[in-house]
Design a protein around this motif. Structure first.
Motif, PDB file in Angstrom:
ATOM      1  N   THR A  19      21.323  14.491  -2.592  1.00  0.00           N
ATOM      2  CA  THR A  19      22.024  15.493  -1.778  1.00  0.00           C
ATOM      3  C   THR A  19      22.798  14.825  -0.658  1.00  0.00           C
ATOM      4  O   THR A  19      23.961  15.176  -0.390  1.00  0.00           O
ATOM      5  N   THR A  20      22.178  13.873   0.001  1.00  0.00           N
ATOM      6  CA  THR A  20      22.822  13.180   1.115  1.00  0.00           C
ATOM      7  C   THR A  20      24.050  12.412   0.649  1.00  0.00           C
ATOM      8  O   THR A  20      25.115  12.496   1.264  1.00  0.00           O
ATOM      9  N   LEU A  21      23.906  11.664  -0.420  1.00  0.00           N
ATOM     10  CA  LEU A  21      25.031  10.873  -0.919  1.00  0.00           C
ATOM     11  C   LEU A  21      26.172  11.761  -1.407  1.00  0.00           C
ATOM     12  O   LEU A  21      27.343  11.437  -1.223  1.00  0.00           O
ATOM     13  N   ALA A  22      25.842  12.887  -2.008  1.00  0.00           N
ATOM     14  CA  ALA A  22      26.868  13.828  -2.471  1.00  0.00           C
ATOM     15  C   ALA A  22      27.643  14.443  -1.313  1.00  0.00           C
ATOM     16  O   ALA A  22      28.790  14.851  -1.492  1.00  0.00           O
ATOM     17  N   SER A  23      27.017  14.478  -0.138  1.00  0.00           N
ATOM     18  CA  SER A  23      27.682  15.080   1.029  1.00  0.00           C
ATOM     19  C   SER A  23      28.651  14.132   1.732  1.00  0.00           C
ATOM     20  O   SER A  23      29.376  14.553   2.625  1.00  0.00           O
ATOM     21  N   LEU A  24      28.656  12.863   1.347  1.00  0.00           N
ATOM     22  CA  LEU A  24      29.519  11.882   2.028  1.00  0.00           C
ATOM     23  C   LEU A  24      30.978  12.042   1.645  1.00  0.00           C
ATOM     24  O   LEU A  24      31.327  12.352   0.567  1.00  0.00           O
TER      25      LEU A  24
ATOM     26  N   LYS B 135      26.240   7.891   9.783  1.00  0.00           N
ATOM     27  CA  LYS B 135      24.882   8.264  10.201  1.00  0.00           C
ATOM     28  C   LYS B 135      24.069   8.751   8.994  1.00  0.00           C
ATOM     29  O   LYS B 135      23.443   9.810   9.009  1.00  0.00           O
ATOM     30  N   LEU B 136      24.111   7.928   7.947  1.00  0.00           N
ATOM     31  CA  LEU B 136      23.428   8.272   6.709  1.00  0.00           C
ATOM     32  C   LEU B 136      21.954   8.582   6.941  1.00  0.00           C
ATOM     33  O   LEU B 136      21.421   9.544   6.391  1.00  0.00           O
ATOM     34  N   HIS B 137      21.301   7.788   7.775  1.00  0.00           N
ATOM     35  CA  HIS B 137      19.872   7.990   8.019  1.00  0.00           C
ATOM     36  C   HIS B 137      19.591   9.369   8.629  1.00  0.00           C
ATOM     37  O   HIS B 137      18.616  10.016   8.270  1.00  0.00           O
ATOM     38  N   ALA B 138      20.443   9.835   9.524  1.00  0.00           N
ATOM     39  CA  ALA B 138      20.260  11.155  10.128  1.00  0.00           C
ATOM     40  C   ALA B 138      20.468  12.259   9.088  1.00  0.00           C
ATOM     41  O   ALA B 138      19.731  13.249   9.057  1.00  0.00           O
ATOM     42  N   ARG B 139      21.465  12.082   8.248  1.00  0.00           N
ATOM     43  CA  ARG B 139      21.712  13.062   7.185  1.00  0.00           C
ATOM     44  C   ARG B 139      20.543  13.097   6.203  1.00  0.00           C
ATOM     45  O   ARG B 139      20.130  14.155   5.737  1.00  0.00           O
TER      46      ARG B 139
ATOM     47  N   GLY C 295       0.832  -1.196   0.000  1.00  0.00           N
ATOM     48  CA  GLY C 295       0.000   0.000   0.000  1.00  0.00           C
ATOM     49  C   GLY C 295       0.866   1.244   0.000  1.00  0.00           C
ATOM     50  O   GLY C 295       1.851   1.327  -0.734  1.00  0.00           O
ATOM     51  N   LEU C 296       0.509   2.187   0.843  1.00  0.00           N
ATOM     52  CA  LEU C 296       1.287   3.434   0.917  1.00  0.00           C
ATOM     53  C   LEU C 296       2.454   3.347   1.901  1.00  0.00           C
ATOM     54  O   LEU C 296       3.155   4.327   2.102  1.00  0.00           O
ATOM     55  N   PHE C 297       2.674   2.191   2.479  1.00  0.00           N
ATOM     56  CA  PHE C 297       3.794   1.986   3.403  1.00  0.00           C
ATOM     57  C   PHE C 297       4.915   1.333   2.607  1.00  0.00           C
ATOM     58  O   PHE C 297       4.886   0.137   2.325  1.00  0.00           O
ATOM     59  N   GLN C 298       5.887   2.153   2.176  1.00  0.00           N
ATOM     60  CA  GLN C 298       6.960   1.685   1.305  1.00  0.00           C
ATOM     61  C   GLN C 298       8.318   1.989   1.933  1.00  0.00           C
ATOM     62  O   GLN C 298       8.477   2.999   2.620  1.00  0.00           O
ATOM     63  N   GLY C 299       9.288   1.128   1.670  1.00  0.00           N
ATOM     64  CA  GLY C 299      10.617   1.319   2.226  1.00  0.00           C
ATOM     65  C   GLY C 299      11.701   1.116   1.189  1.00  0.00           C
ATOM     66  O   GLY C 299      11.546   0.336   0.251  1.00  0.00           O
ATOM     67  N   LEU C 300      12.796   1.837   1.377  1.00  0.00           N
ATOM     68  CA  LEU C 300      13.973   1.688   0.533  1.00  0.00           C
ATOM     69  C   LEU C 300      15.162   1.380   1.434  1.00  0.00           C
ATOM     70  O   LEU C 300      15.379   2.059   2.447  1.00  0.00           O
ATOM     71  N   GLU C 301      15.921   0.370   1.065  1.00  0.00           N
ATOM     72  CA  GLU C 301      17.156   0.040   1.760  1.00  0.00           C
ATOM     73  C   GLU C 301      18.292   0.771   1.054  1.00  0.00           C
ATOM     74  O   GLU C 301      18.412   0.700  -0.173  1.00  0.00           O
ATOM     75  N   LEU C 302      19.110   1.476   1.811  1.00  0.00           N
ATOM     76  CA  LEU C 302      20.241   2.207   1.245  1.00  0.00           C
ATOM     77  C   LEU C 302      21.521   1.441   1.535  1.00  0.00           C
ATOM     78  O   LEU C 302      21.762   1.039   2.682  1.00  0.00           O
ATOM     79  N   VAL C 303      22.328   1.230   0.507  1.00  0.00           N
ATOM     80  CA  VAL C 303      23.536   0.427   0.632  1.00  0.00           C
ATOM     81  C   VAL C 303      24.726   1.131  -0.018  1.00  0.00           C
ATOM     82  O   VAL C 303      24.562   1.904  -0.960  1.00  0.00           O
ATOM     83  N   ALA C 304      25.911   0.832   0.488  1.00  0.00           N
ATOM     84  CA  ALA C 304      27.132   1.392  -0.101  1.00  0.00           C
ATOM     85  C   ALA C 304      27.387   0.764  -1.462  1.00  0.00           C
ATOM     86  O   ALA C 304      27.875   1.416  -2.379  1.00  0.00           O
ATOM     87  N   ASP C 305      27.044  -0.532  -1.588  1.00  0.00           N
ATOM     88  CA  ASP C 305      27.247  -1.254  -2.838  1.00  0.00           C
ATOM     89  C   ASP C 305      26.005  -2.091  -3.155  1.00  0.00           C
ATOM     90  O   ASP C 305      25.648  -2.980  -2.374  1.00  0.00           O
TER      91      ASP C 305
ATOM     92  N   ALA D 151      10.076  12.705  -6.317  1.00  0.00           N
ATOM     93  CA  ALA D 151      11.061  13.725  -6.683  1.00  0.00           C
ATOM     94  C   ALA D 151      11.783  14.260  -5.451  1.00  0.00           C
ATOM     95  O   ALA D 151      13.011  14.409  -5.455  1.00  0.00           O
ATOM     96  N   LYS D 152      11.047  14.552  -4.405  1.00  0.00           N
ATOM     97  CA  LYS D 152      11.668  15.073  -3.176  1.00  0.00           C
ATOM     98  C   LYS D 152      12.587  14.033  -2.552  1.00  0.00           C
ATOM     99  O   LYS D 152      13.682  14.367  -2.081  1.00  0.00           O
ATOM    100  N   LEU D 153      12.161  12.777  -2.544  1.00  0.00           N
ATOM    101  CA  LEU D 153      13.007  11.725  -1.998  1.00  0.00           C
ATOM    102  C   LEU D 153      14.269  11.568  -2.839  1.00  0.00           C
ATOM    103  O   LEU D 153      15.365  11.427  -2.295  1.00  0.00           O
ATOM    104  N   GLY D 154      14.120  11.624  -4.150  1.00  0.00           N
ATOM    105  CA  GLY D 154      15.284  11.532  -5.035  1.00  0.00           C
ATOM    106  C   GLY D 154      16.294  12.632  -4.770  1.00  0.00           C
ATOM    107  O   GLY D 154      17.504  12.378  -4.668  1.00  0.00           O
TER     108      GLY D 154
END
Length: 165
Positions: free
Chosen positions: A160-165, A103-107, A81-91, A152-155
């Protein structure tokens, strides 16, 4: 201040893991809260909102897949439904997580808020310390046009977050 009773094994898992225990028991079993919950459930059923949530959820998932299915730092997209998740990984190929000290999640939370996107980034997905994910749970009053806006906002927040690493 509240207390929760747990076995020694559970206590040790928390203490030896992240030390973080997130829960939500506010007003559990309170008569007014129960009556309100019942009224909400009756409204959801009377207005057939679950059908709407499923249709909009399919649209959201399709947009998330279109935008992130081949993203080098998105390991998985899942939800219902409207409850969706994305896993973020280095590779993406190995599913190796980002270093927890980043602390990627905080950023990501800060970047999403700057975009005007309310979401739920969290760390410790894998073992209480490592692993980052973000949950989306937009309200039932969501309109079709909001699906593109959320994606779009999530993208932008992720980029932005990944570029800041």
């Amino acid at each position: 201040i509240g207390a929760t009773l747990v076995s020694q094994r559970i206590r040790d898992a928390i203490a030896n893991g992240s030390g973080f225990f997130q829960h939500g028991h506010t007003y559990i079993g309170h008569a007014t809260a129960c009556a309100t919950a019942l009224a909400v459930q009756q409204t959801i059923e009377a207005r057939d909102l679950l059908t709407r949530v499923n249709v909009l959820g399919e649209g959201l998932k399709a947009r998330l897949n279109e935008r992130f299915a081949h993203h080098p730092h998105v390991g998985d997209i899942r939800g219902r439904g409207l409850f969706q998740g994305l896993e973020l990984v280095a590779d993406r190929d190995s599913k190796k997580p980002f270093d927890a000290s980043l602390k990627l999640h905080a950023r990501l939370k800060k970047a999403a808020m700057a975009e005007g996107l309310m979401c739920y980034p969290m760390g410790g997905t894998l073992d209480g310390r490592q692993g980052d994910h973000i949950l989306l749970a937009p309200p039932f009053i969501l309109q079709e046009s909001h699906l593109d806006e959320i994606t779009a906002k999530l993208g932008r927040a992720i980029d932005t977050t990944l570029a800041s690493l």
